[in-house]
Design a protein around this motif. Structure first.
Motif, short mmCIF file in Angstrom:
data_model
loop_
_atom_site.label_atom_id
_atom_site.label_comp_id
_atom_site.label_asym_id
_atom_site.label_seq_id
_atom_site.Cartn_x
_atom_site.Cartn_y
_atom_site.Cartn_z
N SER A 77 -69.89 -35.70 -20.26
CA SER A 77 -68.65 -35.01 -19.90
C SER A 77 -68.71 -34.34 -18.53
CB SER A 77 -68.30 -33.98 -20.97
OG SER A 77 -67.12 -33.28 -20.63
N ASN A 93 -61.76 -40.74 -18.54
CA ASN A 93 -62.02 -40.58 -19.97
C ASN A 93 -62.82 -39.29 -20.17
OD1 ASN A 93 -61.37 -43.42 -21.35
ND2 ASN A 93 -62.24 -43.79 -19.32
N GLN A 94 -62.37 -38.47 -21.10
CA GLN A 94 -63.06 -37.21 -21.36
C GLN A 94 -63.10 -36.90 -22.84
OE1 GLN A 94 -65.03 -35.17 -20.53
NE2 GLN A 94 -65.01 -34.75 -18.34
N PHE A 96 -62.71 -33.96 -25.69
CA PHE A 96 -61.63 -32.97 -25.78
C PHE A 96 -61.91 -31.73 -24.94
CE2 PHE A 96 -59.05 -29.66 -27.67
CZ PHE A 96 -57.86 -30.31 -27.98
N THR A 97 -63.14 -31.24 -25.02
CA THR A 97 -63.46 -29.99 -24.33
C THR A 97 -63.69 -30.14 -22.83
OG1 THR A 97 -65.79 -30.33 -24.96
CG2 THR A 97 -64.45 -28.92 -26.40
N VAL A 99 -61.56 -31.78 -20.73
CA VAL A 99 -60.31 -32.06 -20.01
C VAL A 99 -59.98 -31.01 -18.96
CG1 VAL A 99 -57.80 -32.29 -20.29
CG2 VAL A 99 -59.34 -33.46 -21.88
N SER A 102 -62.12 -31.20 -15.82
CA SER A 102 -61.78 -32.37 -15.01
C SER A 102 -60.51 -32.12 -14.20
CB SER A 102 -61.59 -33.61 -15.90
OG SER A 102 -62.83 -34.05 -16.40
N ASN A 114 -57.53 -38.54 -20.30
CA ASN A 114 -57.38 -38.51 -21.76
C ASN A 114 -58.37 -37.52 -22.37
OD1 ASN A 114 -59.93 -39.81 -22.31
ND2 ASN A 114 -58.97 -41.82 -22.05
N GLY A 115 -58.07 -37.10 -23.59
CA GLY A 115 -58.95 -36.23 -24.35
C GLY A 115 -59.29 -36.91 -25.67
N ILE A 128 -61.11 -32.49 -33.22
CA ILE A 128 -61.18 -32.23 -31.78
C ILE A 128 -62.57 -31.76 -31.35
CG2 ILE A 128 -58.72 -31.73 -31.64
CD1 ILE A 128 -59.45 -28.73 -31.47
N LEU A 152 -54.26 -30.08 -25.49
CA LEU A 152 -54.54 -30.96 -24.36
C LEU A 152 -53.59 -30.70 -23.20
CD1 LEU A 152 -55.33 -34.32 -26.22
CD2 LEU A 152 -56.90 -33.01 -24.78
N GLY A 157 -54.31 -32.17 -19.77
CA GLY A 157 -54.51 -33.55 -20.21
C GLY A 157 -53.23 -34.36 -20.16
#
Length: 250
Positions: A77, A93-94, A96-97, A99, A102, A114-115, A128, A152, A157
């Motif tokens: 990540s 692409n990530q 959830f945590t 996002v 980024s 995305n999450g 999540i 998100l 996100g």
């Protein structure tokens, strides 16, 4: 650098993996530009190595790169966030945590991030806890899909990456995710176990739910086991299905 994806005005865009610049060019042409090409950060030993190599791809496919984790590996990540800040790709692409970090490092809101959220076995709920530490927690963080989407959005996100879908194993959960994305004006990225055989049904469910944009990830099922390359002819087949669905939807 072109930030706005070529496919931004299309309702369906493909996401496939590539293992060389030549493979990327072939797949990009097969999909007539309506695709982002996944390059996995996990394949590089350092940020600099990843940045230098991914820049080679950017030059030949109009920056249509999707910076990937590598099988959803949460330990990638931070690297994805760091190299994306330098690369300014069209798609990230990530977990959830990851996002929020980024989006902050990008310092712009055009790149699609995305999450990653996962099935739970309960329709309408998603897990999540997909980050480096949270994914190891004894208890999952199961929340209503609408709540996941709101979180998100709070983090900047653009979409939910529903993974691992295992094809149509979680069909009803996927349908609920699609409906929530439609109701909350959010992009949907179905991922995991998508093949030439189930691709059309998976996309049709999203379209029937009213999702504004779908970015299906079709990976291992269209990769040549001997060369490790995504087969351009299979990308062309997928894009033919996409055009058929879009025409039917019109």
């Amino acid at each position: 650098m072109q930030l706005t994806p070529n496919y931004i005005n299309n309702r369906i865009a493909l996401n496939v993996l590539v293992n060389s610049v030549e493979n990327a060019k072939a797949c990009y042409q097969a999909a007539e530009g309506h695709v982002v090409l996944g390059i996995l950060s996990k394949n590089y030993d350092s940020d600099q190595a990843a940045i230098e190599d991914m820049k080679r791809y950017q030059k030949v496919i109009s920056n249509a790169i999707s910076v990937g984790l590598g099988a959803g590996d949460p330990n990638q990540s931070a690297m994805v966030a760091r190299i994306s800040a330098e690369l300014q790709p069209q798609h990230i692409n990530q977990v959830f945590t990851g996002v929020g970090a980024s989006r902050a490092l990008l310092n712009q809101d055009e790149t699609i991030i995305n999450g990653l959220i996962s099935p739970t076995g309960r329709v309408g709920y998603v897990n999540i806890a997909t980050g480096p530490l949270s994914s190891k927690a004894t208890q999952k963080a199961e929340v209503p899909i609408e709540t996941a989407i709101s979180l998100l959005k709070d983090m900047g996100g653009s979409s939910v990456k529903f993974f691992p879908m295992k094809g149509l194993m979680y069909k009803e959960e996927y349908r609920a995710v699609a409906q929530a994305c439609a109701e909350n004006d959010f992009i949907l990225e179905p991922t995991g176990g998508i093949t030439l055989d189930n691709f059309e049904e998976i996309i049709q469910i999203a379209l029937d739910s009213g999702v504004k944009k779908v970015i299906p990830h079709v990976y291992s099922s269209i990769i040549d086991k001997e060369t490790g390359e995504t087969r351009p002819e299979d990308v062309k087949t997928l894009y033919t299905i996409v055009r058929k669905l879009l025409n039917k939807d019109d």
